[in-house]
Motif scaffolding. Structure first.
Motif, PDB file in Angstrom:
ATOM      1  N   GLY A 306       0.736  -1.231  -0.084  1.00 20.44           N
ATOM      2  CA  GLY A 306      -0.073  -0.192  -0.187  1.00 20.44           C
ATOM      3  C   GLY A 306       0.992   1.254   0.079  1.00 20.44           C
ATOM      4  N   ALA A 307       0.212   2.456   0.295  1.00 17.24           N
ATOM      5  CA  ALA A 307       0.883   3.663   0.427  1.00 17.24           C
ATOM      6  C   ALA A 307       0.860   4.348   1.749  1.00 17.24           C
ATOM      7  CB  ALA A 307       0.387   4.579  -0.558  1.00 17.24           C
ATOM      8  N   VAL A 308       1.834   4.982   2.337  1.00 20.48           N
ATOM      9  CA  VAL A 308       1.796   5.530   3.630  1.00 20.48           C
ATOM     10  C   VAL A 308       0.987   6.920   3.550  1.00 20.48           C
ATOM     11  CG1 VAL A 308       3.367   6.600   5.478  1.00 20.48           C
ATOM     12  CG2 VAL A 308       4.368   4.790   4.183  1.00 20.48           C
ATOM     13  N   THR A 316       8.489   7.069  22.141  1.00 18.13           N
ATOM     14  CA  THR A 316       8.834   5.722  22.201  1.00 18.13           C
ATOM     15  C   THR A 316       8.893   4.821  20.804  1.00 18.13           C
ATOM     16  OG1 THR A 316       6.721   5.000  22.996  1.00 18.13           O
ATOM     17  CG2 THR A 316       8.590   5.197  24.551  1.00 18.13           C
ATOM     18  N   ASP A 317       7.765   5.305  20.135  1.00 22.31           N
ATOM     19  CA  ASP A 317       7.749   4.500  18.859  1.00 22.31           C
ATOM     20  C   ASP A 317       6.877   5.302  17.921  1.00 22.31           C
ATOM     21  OD1 ASP A 317       5.193   4.288  20.003  1.00 22.31           O
ATOM     22  OD2 ASP A 317       5.460   2.280  20.241  1.00 22.31           O
ATOM     23  N   THR A 318       7.014   5.122  16.571  1.00 27.80           N
ATOM     24  CA  THR A 318       6.314   5.738  15.637  1.00 27.80           C
ATOM     25  C   THR A 318       5.196   4.824  15.038  1.00 27.80           C
ATOM     26  OG1 THR A 318       8.012   7.145  15.032  1.00 27.80           O
ATOM     27  CG2 THR A 318       6.366   6.822  13.496  1.00 27.80           C
ATOM     28  N   HIS A 319       3.919   5.340  14.839  1.00 22.24           N
ATOM     29  CA  HIS A 319       2.912   4.771  14.084  1.00 22.24           C
ATOM     30  C   HIS A 319       2.796   5.242  12.643  1.00 22.24           C
ATOM     31  CE1 HIS A 319       0.748   3.907  18.070  1.00 22.24           C
ATOM     32  NE2 HIS A 319       1.830   3.856  18.182  1.00 22.24           N
ATOM     33  N   ILE A 320       2.803   4.332  11.736  1.00 22.69           N
ATOM     34  CA  ILE A 320       2.777   4.647  10.330  1.00 22.69           C
ATOM     35  C   ILE A 320       1.434   3.988   9.969  1.00 22.69           C
ATOM     36  CG2 ILE A 320       3.995   4.193   8.118  1.00 22.69           C
ATOM     37  CD1 ILE A 320       6.480   3.819  10.231  1.00 22.69           C
ATOM     38  N   HIS A 321       0.701   5.052   9.342  1.00 25.32           N
ATOM     39  CA  HIS A 321      -0.865   4.648   8.698  1.00 25.32           C
ATOM     40  C   HIS A 321      -0.673   4.238   7.331  1.00 25.32           C
ATOM     41  CE1 HIS A 321      -2.593   5.537  12.465  1.00 25.32           C
ATOM     42  NE2 HIS A 321      -1.748   6.543  12.503  1.00 25.32           N
ATOM     43  N   VAL A 322      -0.989   3.165   6.937  1.00 28.45           N
ATOM     44  CA  VAL A 322      -0.835   2.812   5.450  1.00 28.45           C
ATOM     45  C   VAL A 322      -2.411   2.581   4.900  1.00 28.45           C
ATOM     46  CG1 VAL A 322       0.296   0.961   4.006  1.00 28.45           C
ATOM     47  CG2 VAL A 322       1.550   1.835   5.985  1.00 28.45           C
ATOM     48  N   GLY A 347       3.457   8.980   1.354  1.00 24.82           N
ATOM     49  CA  GLY A 347       3.162   8.981   0.028  1.00 24.82           C
ATOM     50  C   GLY A 347       4.133   7.646  -0.565  1.00 24.82           C
ATOM     51  N   ASP A 348       5.056   7.283   0.182  1.00 24.37           N
ATOM     52  CA  ASP A 348       5.745   5.922   0.062  1.00 24.37           C
ATOM     53  C   ASP A 348       4.971   4.988  -0.422  1.00 24.37           C
ATOM     54  OD1 ASP A 348       8.203   7.387   0.223  1.00 24.37           O
ATOM     55  OD2 ASP A 348       8.761   6.340   2.269  1.00 24.37           O
ATOM     56  N   THR A 349       5.370   3.948  -1.477  1.00 29.05           N
ATOM     57  CA  THR A 349       5.077   2.699  -1.717  1.00 29.05           C
ATOM     58  C   THR A 349       5.508   1.834  -0.766  1.00 29.05           C
ATOM     59  OG1 THR A 349       4.352   3.352  -3.901  1.00 29.05           O
ATOM     60  CG2 THR A 349       4.351   1.074  -3.516  1.00 29.05           C
ATOM     61  N   VAL A 350       4.934   0.923   0.014  1.00 28.55           N
ATOM     62  CA  VAL A 350       5.522   0.232   0.877  1.00 28.55           C
ATOM     63  C   VAL A 350       4.743  -1.366   1.091  1.00 28.55           C
ATOM     64  CG1 VAL A 350       6.244   1.810   2.614  1.00 28.55           C
ATOM     65  CG2 VAL A 350       4.049   0.793   2.774  1.00 28.55           C
ATOM     66  N   GLY A 351       5.517  -2.219   1.252  1.00 28.50           N
ATOM     67  CA  GLY A 351       5.022  -3.509   1.653  1.00 28.50           C
ATOM     68  C   GLY A 351       5.102  -3.727   2.962  1.00 28.50           C
ATOM     69  N   ILE A 352       4.350  -4.733   3.441  1.00 26.43           N
ATOM     70  CA  ILE A 352       3.985  -4.995   5.120  1.00 26.43           C
ATOM     71  C   ILE A 352       4.067  -6.612   5.345  1.00 26.43           C
ATOM     72  CG2 ILE A 352       2.730  -4.942   6.977  1.00 26.43           C
ATOM     73  CD1 ILE A 352       0.981  -2.592   5.903  1.00 26.43           C
ATOM     74  N   SER A 353       5.328  -6.843   5.974  1.00 25.09           N
ATOM     75  CA  SER A 353       5.169  -8.286   6.407  1.00 25.09           C
ATOM     76  C   SER A 353       4.610  -8.460   7.837  1.00 25.09           C
ATOM     77  CB  SER A 353       6.615  -8.782   6.230  1.00 25.09           C
ATOM     78  OG  SER A 353       7.425  -8.235   6.978  1.00 25.09           O
ATOM     79  N   ILE A 354       3.918  -9.726   7.717  1.00 22.68           N
ATOM     80  CA  ILE A 354       3.194  -9.923   8.695  1.00 22.68           C
ATOM     81  C   ILE A 354       4.099 -11.115   9.460  1.00 22.68           C
ATOM     82  CG2 ILE A 354       1.216 -10.942   9.817  1.00 22.68           C
ATOM     83  CD1 ILE A 354      -0.152  -9.130   7.797  1.00 22.68           C
TER      84      ILE A 354
END
Ligand SMILES: Nc1ncnc2c1ncn2[C@@H]1O[C@H](COP(=O)(O)OP(=O)(O)OP(=O)(O)O)[C@@H](O)[C@H]1O
Ligand SMILES: [Mg+2]
Length: 364
Positions: A306-308, A316-322, A347-354
């Protein structure tokens, strides 16, 4: 006879509580059954109005069930008035007597029980020590802080040595820091006294950090009972998954592969293996949950793509909504390091591994 560990302290069996009549009728408890073990720190967790206080009041004997029964150590206690039950309550408001001293407040219940003066004195001294209030024993409770009042309320409830202590949102009036301190204090008290605690809160973090087991409630029902780990990692229903922590929900086609596992085909076409919720019935489609910290964002391929859409920094952490290619929303939580940013931009195109073992299928 001494109590054996592992026995049930309280058994709530098919309890209903209806308030009002006709149109105005409210089922504050809708057929609730739960067993609470001796020496357990048991928490009732749920949003406002779900029936937590009602259940505590029935156990304490301040009110009667419309149906069902409540057993204490195997005995039906329906006919016992509140003061004859080996149960004591710490109310949210503390309900201390402002004109009495700290020591008088703590000894009050023992006085009412007609205990000998010497015994009361010794017990009050013991309680003052337990809650670290010796120095303020002669102070009126109208002249001590909220956190100190909280300790006095606890000591007063513990003084008659109840078998079960009911605590109705006892920490909600305290500021964040004091609340954290009192959480540790309460755990210590429970551990030292060995008393069964039934603790009410609507704060999921408080429930997760303090409890041996949690019952998650919604609209007069108990949806799931389990250890904090069970409740967080193996939620049974959408409400539980959503109420506790943050979660991603994905729709998937399901095929049974045995051993309590299923193979879930996501809308992206990728397949992942997932555990199933208690009470899951075989079906073709179901909801898969993945916690944001159990997924990893990549510049390459993953089970999802998807896209960011948004990046939120939490220290402590960052939440990245895709926004996934399927149109579904997905959040990844990434631990921050000191030197580098999160490595992604809007706007970055990203992959998500589960990760392996990260997915749970709800019973829906
Ligand atoms: N005496 C009463 N008469 C009528 N309705 C009541 C009464 N007491 C409670 N209710 C209703 O029963 C439901 C459960 O109330 P309860 O006080 O048990 O909720 P709760 O989970 O403790 O909520 P909160 O977190 O706000 O304290 C609510 O819908 C409430 O309005
Ligand atoms: Mg309440």
């Amino acid at each position: 006879m001494p109590d054996k560990p592992g026995r049930n302290a309280i058994e709530v069996k098919n309890v209903r509580k209806i308030f009002g009549t006709g149109e105005a009728q409210v089922a504050a408890l809708d057929t609730v059954s739960v067993s609470i073990r001796e020496n357990e720190f048991f928490t009732l967790l749920g949003p406002s109005g779900c029936g937590k206080t009602t259940l505590l009041r029935l156990i304490a004997g301040f009110d009667f069930p419309s149906a069902g029964e409540i057993l204490l150590h195997g005995q039906d206690i329906a006919s016992l008035p509140p003061f004859k039950r080996p149960v004591n309550t710490v109310f949210q408001s503390y309900a201390l007597f402002p004109h009495m001293t700290v020591a008088e407040n703590i000894g009050f219940g023992l006085e009412m029980l007609g205990k000998p003066k010497a015994e009361i004195k010794a017990r009050v001294a013991e309680m003052l020590k337990l809650v670290k209030m010796e120095a303020l024993s002669g102070r009126r409770t109208s002249q001590i802080s909220g956190g100190q009042q909280q300790r006095v309320a606890l000591a007063r409830a513990l003084a008659p040595q109840p078998k079960v202590l009911l605590l109705d949102e006892p920490l909600s009036a305290l500021d964040y820091k004091l609340r954290k301190e009192m959480q540790i204090e309460l755990k210590r008290l429970q551990h030292e006294t060995g008393i069964t605690f039934i603790f009410v809160t609507h704060d999921q973090e408080e429930a997760l950090t303090m409890s041996d087991r949690i019952a998650v409630m919604s609209s007069g029902k108990i949806l799931q009972v389990g250890t904090p780990w069970d409740i967080y990692d193996k939620p049974a229903e959408r409400f539980v998954a959503d109420f506790i922590g943050e979660t991603n929900f994905l729709t998937a086609a399901i095929a049974n592969i045995g051993n309590g596992k299923v193979r879930a085909t996501l809308k992206s076409g990728a397949t992942i293996d997932a555990t199933v919720a208690e009470g899951f019935q075989p079906k073709d489609n179901a909801t898969v949950v993945v916690r944001p910290e159990h997924a990893k964002l990549t510049n390459g391929k993953g089970e999802l793509s998807g896209a960011v859409e948004n990046i939120v920094y939490f220290g402590t952490d960052t939440h990245i909504h895709v926004r996934l290619d399927s149109g579904e929303a997905f959040t990844v939580r990434q631990q921050n390091t000191r030197s580098a940013g999160c490595g992604f931009e809007r706007g970055d195109t990203v992959g998500i591994s589960i990760g392996n073992d990260a997915a749970q299928v709800l019973r829906d």
